[in-house]
Design a protein around this motif. Sequence first.
Motif, PDB file in Angstrom:
ATOM      1  N   VAL A 269       0.854  -1.202   0.000  1.00 26.58           N
ATOM      2  CA  VAL A 269       0.000   0.000   0.000  1.00 26.58           C
ATOM      3  C   VAL A 269       0.881   1.241   0.000  1.00 26.58           C
ATOM      4  CG1 VAL A 269      -1.965  -1.074   1.196  1.00 26.58           C
ATOM      5  CG2 VAL A 269      -0.145  -0.028   2.546  1.00 26.58           C
ATOM      6  N   LYS A 270       0.301   2.342  -0.435  1.00 28.89           N
ATOM      7  CA  LYS A 270       1.002   3.616  -0.336  1.00 28.89           C
ATOM      8  C   LYS A 270       0.982   4.066   1.129  1.00 28.89           C
ATOM      9  CE  LYS A 270       1.759   4.502  -4.799  1.00 28.89           C
ATOM     10  NZ  LYS A 270       1.021   5.445  -5.636  1.00 28.89           N
ATOM     11  N   ASN A 271       2.002   4.809   1.534  1.00 27.64           N
ATOM     12  CA  ASN A 271       2.017   5.359   2.889  1.00 27.64           C
ATOM     13  C   ASN A 271       1.931   6.882   2.908  1.00 27.64           C
ATOM     14  OD1 ASN A 271       2.355   2.801   3.890  1.00 27.64           O
ATOM     15  ND2 ASN A 271       4.138   3.265   5.120  1.00 27.64           N
TER      16      ASN A 271
ATOM     17  N   THR B  20       5.941   2.289  -3.419  1.00 29.46           N
ATOM     18  CA  THR B  20       5.767   3.512  -4.207  1.00 29.46           C
ATOM     19  C   THR B  20       5.377   3.052  -5.610  1.00 29.46           C
ATOM     20  OG1 THR B  20       8.029   3.575  -5.026  1.00 29.46           O
ATOM     21  CG2 THR B  20       7.611   4.661  -2.905  1.00 29.46           C
ATOM     22  N   SER B  21       5.087   4.020  -6.463  1.00 26.99           N
ATOM     23  CA  SER B  21       4.707   3.663  -7.830  1.00 26.99           C
ATOM     24  C   SER B  21       5.839   2.885  -8.503  1.00 26.99           C
ATOM     25  CB  SER B  21       4.383   4.931  -8.619  1.00 26.99           C
ATOM     26  OG  SER B  21       3.397   5.664  -7.919  1.00 26.99           O
ATOM     27  N   LYS B  22       7.069   3.246  -8.158  1.00 28.08           N
ATOM     28  CA  LYS B  22       8.234   2.621  -8.783  1.00 28.08           C
ATOM     29  C   LYS B  22       8.542   1.236  -8.203  1.00 28.08           C
ATOM     30  CE  LYS B  22      12.660   3.764  -7.970  1.00 28.08           C
ATOM     31  NZ  LYS B  22      13.835   4.639  -7.797  1.00 28.08           N
TER      32      LYS B  22
ATOM     33  N   ALA C 242      -2.783  -0.044  -4.438  1.00 22.72           N
ATOM     34  CA  ALA C 242      -2.041   1.206  -4.258  1.00 22.72           C
ATOM     35  C   ALA C 242      -2.236   2.128  -5.455  1.00 22.72           C
ATOM     36  CB  ALA C 242      -0.561   0.899  -4.047  1.00 22.72           C
ATOM     37  N   THR C 243      -3.434   2.628  -5.606  1.00 24.03           N
ATOM     38  CA  THR C 243      -3.774   3.595  -6.668  1.00 24.03           C
ATOM     39  C   THR C 243      -3.211   3.176  -8.026  1.00 24.03           C
ATOM     40  OG1 THR C 243      -1.836   5.043  -6.325  1.00 24.03           O
ATOM     41  CG2 THR C 243      -3.799   5.546  -5.014  1.00 24.03           C
ATOM     42  N   MET C 244      -3.284   1.889  -8.313  1.00 28.16           N
ATOM     43  CA  MET C 244      -2.578   1.365  -9.488  1.00 28.16           C
ATOM     44  C   MET C 244      -3.524   1.163 -10.673  1.00 28.16           C
ATOM     45  SD  MET C 244      -0.083  -1.866  -9.579  1.00 28.16           S
ATOM     46  CE  MET C 244       0.900  -2.266 -11.011  1.00 28.16           C
ATOM     47  N   THR C 245      -3.195   1.855 -11.749  1.00 24.56           N
ATOM     48  CA  THR C 245      -4.000   1.749 -12.969  1.00 24.56           C
ATOM     49  C   THR C 245      -3.727   0.433 -13.699  1.00 24.56           C
ATOM     50  OG1 THR C 245      -3.893   4.142 -13.221  1.00 24.56           O
ATOM     51  CG2 THR C 245      -4.457   2.869 -15.194  1.00 24.56           C
ATOM     52  N   ILE C 246      -4.780  -0.163 -14.189  1.00 21.94           N
ATOM     53  CA  ILE C 246      -4.656  -1.357 -15.032  1.00 21.94           C
ATOM     54  C   ILE C 246      -4.259  -0.890 -16.431  1.00 21.94           C
ATOM     55  CG2 ILE C 246      -5.928  -3.290 -16.065  1.00 21.94           C
ATOM     56  CD1 ILE C 246      -7.950  -2.993 -13.677  1.00 21.94           C
TER      57      ILE C 246
ATOM     58  N   ASN D 124       8.273   9.718  -4.869  1.00 16.61           N
ATOM     59  CA  ASN D 124       6.943   9.399  -4.322  1.00 16.61           C
ATOM     60  C   ASN D 124       6.120  10.682  -4.245  1.00 16.61           C
ATOM     61  OD1 ASN D 124       7.601  10.783  -1.824  1.00 16.61           O
ATOM     62  ND2 ASN D 124       8.866   8.997  -1.348  1.00 16.61           N
ATOM     63  N   TYR D 125       4.863  10.527  -3.806  1.00 17.47           N
ATOM     64  CA  TYR D 125       3.957  11.682  -3.823  1.00 17.47           C
ATOM     65  C   TYR D 125       4.254  12.690  -2.720  1.00 17.47           C
ATOM     66  CZ  TYR D 125       1.710   9.740  -7.777  1.00 17.47           C
ATOM     67  OH  TYR D 125       1.498   9.286  -9.053  1.00 17.47           O
ATOM     68  N   ALA D 126       4.812  12.230  -1.601  1.00 13.88           N
ATOM     69  CA  ALA D 126       5.182  13.181  -0.549  1.00 13.88           C
ATOM     70  C   ALA D 126       6.259  14.133  -1.087  1.00 13.88           C
ATOM     71  CB  ALA D 126       5.684  12.430   0.678  1.00 13.88           C
TER      72      ALA D 126
ATOM     73  N   THR E 270      -1.021  13.949 -11.577  1.00 15.22           N
ATOM     74  CA  THR E 270      -1.310  12.534 -11.306  1.00 15.22           C
ATOM     75  C   THR E 270      -2.828  12.376 -11.291  1.00 15.22           C
ATOM     76  OG1 THR E 270      -0.874  10.614  -9.927  1.00 15.22           O
ATOM     77  CG2 THR E 270      -1.205  12.677  -8.749  1.00 15.22           C
ATOM     78  N   ASP E 271      -3.305  11.278 -10.715  1.00 19.71           N
ATOM     79  CA  ASP E 271      -4.752  11.038 -10.704  1.00 19.71           C
ATOM     80  C   ASP E 271      -5.475  12.110  -9.890  1.00 19.71           C
ATOM     81  OD1 ASP E 271      -4.073   8.771 -12.057  1.00 19.71           O
ATOM     82  OD2 ASP E 271      -4.164   7.491 -10.287  1.00 19.71           O
ATOM     83  N   ASN E 272      -6.635  12.501 -10.363  1.00 21.21           N
ATOM     84  CA  ASN E 272      -7.446  13.481  -9.627  1.00 21.21           C
ATOM     85  C   ASN E 272      -7.677  13.025  -8.192  1.00 21.21           C
ATOM     86  OD1 ASN E 272      -9.120  11.366 -10.459  1.00 21.21           O
ATOM     87  ND2 ASN E 272     -10.815  12.677 -11.102  1.00 21.21           N
TER      88      ASN E 272
HETATM   89  N1  GLU Z   1      -2.810   5.514 -11.173  1.00 22.58           N
HETATM   90  C1  GLU Z   1      -1.558   5.938 -11.686  1.00 22.58           C
HETATM   91  C2  GLU Z   1      -0.587   4.787 -11.769  1.00 22.58           C
HETATM   92  O1  GLU Z   1      -0.921   3.693 -11.479  1.00 22.58           O
HETATM   93  C3  GLU Z   1      -0.962   7.069 -10.904  1.00 22.58           C
HETATM   94  C4  GLU Z   1      -0.967   6.868  -9.426  1.00 22.58           C
HETATM   95  C5  GLU Z   1       0.276   6.179  -8.921  1.00 22.58           C
HETATM   96  O2  GLU Z   1       1.377   6.616  -9.273  1.00 22.58           O
HETATM   97  O3  GLU Z   1       0.128   5.220  -8.164  1.00 22.58           O
HETATM   98  O4  GLU Z   1       0.521   4.941 -12.197  1.00 22.58           O
END
Ligand code: GLU
Length: 276
Positions: A59-61, A104-106, A122-126, A193-195, A211-213
């Motif tokens: 998960v994202k923190n 993180t996203s990476k 974790a806010t992950m786009t398919i 990361n987003y922070a 990034t995502d709304n």
């Molecule tokens: N949803 C997008 C993605 O999966 C941006 C959010 C994120 O970085 O987690 O890459």
Amino acid sequence: MFKSKKLFTFMFLLILSVFALAACGGSDEESGGDSSSSSSEGESTLETIKANDKIVWGVKNDTKLFGLKNPSTGEIEGFDVDIAKAVTEIILGDASKVEFKEVTSKTRIPMLNNGEIDAIVATMTITEERKQEVDFSDVYFEAGQSLLVEKGSDIQSIDDITADTKVIAVKGSTSAINIREKAPDAQVLEFENYAEAFTALKAGQGDTLTTDNAILYGMASEDSNFELVGDIFTDEPYGIAMKKGSDDFVQAVNDALAELKENGKYDEIYNKWINF
Ligand code: GLU
């Protein structure tokens, strides 16, 4: 002498072929094929998860509304976190049979594929590209890419981005890729990361953060000097990612998501976090 040399060669070849066979077995993951049998070692199959009696979620923190570590309690909170707990409750009969690890996203796909976590929420786009590397559940949230700016900014939509615009994005995100397509002239600055990304925006290192709304609304709610501008310019359907080939686990997660939508628990979680 000759005889033993021959024996040595034979043994050597035998050992070599054993290794070669083992390597073939393990390469299942990269083949991207749709063999449904797959239960090679280390995969997060449902059986393994049931034997461990817990699900390790990535998960994202640092992402308000989705996965944010509360500094006073140390607890991670958000929509993704509650979805993870609710899915775990259905699969293992107890919402507390969870472990959360920060991604993180990476780092999220590498951490999944090296076995540190069983699933990513974790806010992950398919995306089609990511489907080559991981399996996804059904969509559990719909977001879209947007822009965050300081109030009063000249940038009011993606059309205002020029060669002089510094756009902040996060490494490993779809946003960093999409912005280069949608605004090819922009100077893109990528953070870990987003922070860090939001700190950079607040420090004036960039003109806008993209990034995502859904994520940007969380940031705007933290600091009223910032606002979202323009319409969303991509579709970002979120999925839960699992190791490639974990068909039974994917099925169990999809069944759990369907049950949550059916019994009202999904709406309850949605309304608790999403109010934009
Ligand atoms: N949803 C997008 C993605 O999966 C941006 C959010 C994120 O970085 O987690 O890459």
